[in-house]
Design a protein around this motif. Structure first.
Motif, PDB file in Angstrom:
ATOM      1  N   PHE A   1      20.857 -11.759 -22.381  1.00  0.00           N
ATOM      2  CA  PHE A   1      20.546 -12.512 -21.170  1.00  0.00           C
ATOM      3  C   PHE A   1      19.071 -12.365 -20.807  1.00  0.00           C
ATOM      4  N   VAL A   2      18.509 -13.454 -20.268  1.00  0.00           N
ATOM      5  CA  VAL A   2      17.091 -13.470 -19.914  1.00  0.00           C
ATOM      6  C   VAL A   2      16.863 -13.810 -18.450  1.00  0.00           C
ATOM      7  N   SER A   3      17.921 -14.106 -17.726  1.00  0.00           N
ATOM      8  CA  SER A   3      17.747 -14.577 -16.351  1.00  0.00           C
ATOM      9  C   SER A   3      17.383 -13.467 -15.382  1.00  0.00           C
ATOM     10  N   ASP A   4      16.445 -13.777 -14.517  1.00  0.00           N
ATOM     11  CA  ASP A   4      16.024 -12.958 -13.381  1.00  0.00           C
ATOM     12  C   ASP A   4      15.658 -11.517 -13.741  1.00  0.00           C
TER      13      ASP A   4
ATOM     14  N   THR B   1       8.644 -23.153 -12.222  1.00  0.00           N
ATOM     15  CA  THR B   1       9.102 -21.956 -11.506  1.00  0.00           C
ATOM     16  C   THR B   1       8.354 -20.716 -11.966  1.00  0.00           C
ATOM     17  N   THR B   2       8.219 -20.546 -13.271  1.00  0.00           N
ATOM     18  CA  THR B   2       7.494 -19.383 -13.797  1.00  0.00           C
ATOM     19  C   THR B   2       6.024 -19.449 -13.407  1.00  0.00           C
TER      20      THR B   2
ATOM     21  N   LEU C   1      12.714 -20.783 -19.313  1.00  0.00           N
ATOM     22  CA  LEU C   1      13.852 -21.029 -20.194  1.00  0.00           C
ATOM     23  C   LEU C   1      14.095 -22.507 -20.486  1.00  0.00           C
ATOM     24  N   SER C   2      13.932 -23.382 -19.505  1.00  0.00           N
ATOM     25  CA  SER C   2      14.163 -24.804 -19.774  1.00  0.00           C
ATOM     26  C   SER C   2      13.140 -25.348 -20.769  1.00  0.00           C
TER      27      SER C   2
ATOM     28  N   GLU D   1      21.848 -16.401 -17.748  1.00  0.00           N
ATOM     29  CA  GLU D   1      21.404 -17.391 -18.720  1.00  0.00           C
ATOM     30  C   GLU D   1      20.967 -16.691 -19.999  1.00  0.00           C
ATOM     31  N   ARG D   2      21.342 -17.274 -21.111  1.00  0.00           N
ATOM     32  CA  ARG D   2      21.025 -16.701 -22.422  1.00  0.00           C
ATOM     33  C   ARG D   2      19.827 -17.423 -23.056  1.00  0.00           C
ATOM     34  N   LEU D   3      19.059 -16.678 -23.816  1.00  0.00           N
ATOM     35  CA  LEU D   3      17.994 -17.296 -24.589  1.00  0.00           C
ATOM     36  C   LEU D   3      18.602 -18.233 -25.627  1.00  0.00           C
ATOM     37  N   PHE D   4      19.642 -17.773 -26.300  1.00  0.00           N
ATOM     38  CA  PHE D   4      20.341 -18.571 -27.302  1.00  0.00           C
ATOM     39  C   PHE D   4      21.749 -18.859 -26.770  1.00  0.00           C
TER      40      PHE D   4
END
Length: 185
Positions: free
Chosen positions: A14-17, A59-60, A124-125, A152-155
């Protein structure tokens, strides 16, 4: 020209937050391992940051534009001096962070036209859009020993299969920096 994706990631993908800025229940997981885990050039960008271009989603970019300009250490100076492209449909003013400009036209076309190395941080998007077009050449993943079980996952599930080659892996405090590139076909 290469497209390099840099991400903070958990052991379960996971990569979220990672910093908690999103206010999610599991957010802030990277800082649980201490600030030294993320300080400096953890992704070993070096001159790529000087000669390439950062590509950030709105956002980033907005988060970074509040964090980086006030910092004065050597890595922050590099981040602030770097050329930056912002993928956005809504943002119109990028003056908050020097050397920033909005991507002109279609994101994928802009990346294909770019002559410099492109470093995608977070966003991520943007990463998923480039992955869908098979434009990512290298992943630099700073993997933290945290398991979130959600986010949210990278893959993401359903991503097309890909074979990668491990270029290097090294301990970096509590985390591990691993570099992967597309395997030769």
């Amino acid at each position: 020209m290469s497209v390099i994706v840099i991400q903070f990631i958990t052991l379960d993908g996971f990569v979220s937050d990672p910093d908690g800025a999103g206010g999610t229940p599991t957010g802030g997981w990277m800082f649980r391992h201490g600030p030294e885990a993320v300080a400096g050039d953890k992704f070993r960008l070096g001159s790529t940051l000087d000669d390439g271009v950062l590509l950030l989603g709105r956002t980033t970019w907005q988060l970074f534009s509040r964090l980086w300009p006030g910092r004065e250490d050597p890595f922050s100076a590099r981040m602030n001096a770097a050329a930056k492209l912002v993928a956005t449909r809504t943002l119109t003013d990028t003056s908050a962070w020097q050397n920033s400009r909005i991507v002109d036209g279609d994101l994928v076309d802009a990346v294909k036209r770019e002559q410099r190395d492109v470093i995608v941080a977070g966003s991520l998007s943007v990463v998923h859009a480039l992955m869908a077009e098979d434009l990512v050449d290298e992943y630099r993943l700073l993997t933290f020993p945290s398991i979130l079980g959600t986010g949210e996952r990278l893959f993401p599930v359903g991503s097309p299969p890909a074979d990668l080659e491990c270029l290097s892996a090294e301990a970096s405090g509590a985390a591990v920096l691993a570099r992967y590139r597309k395997a030769a076909r």
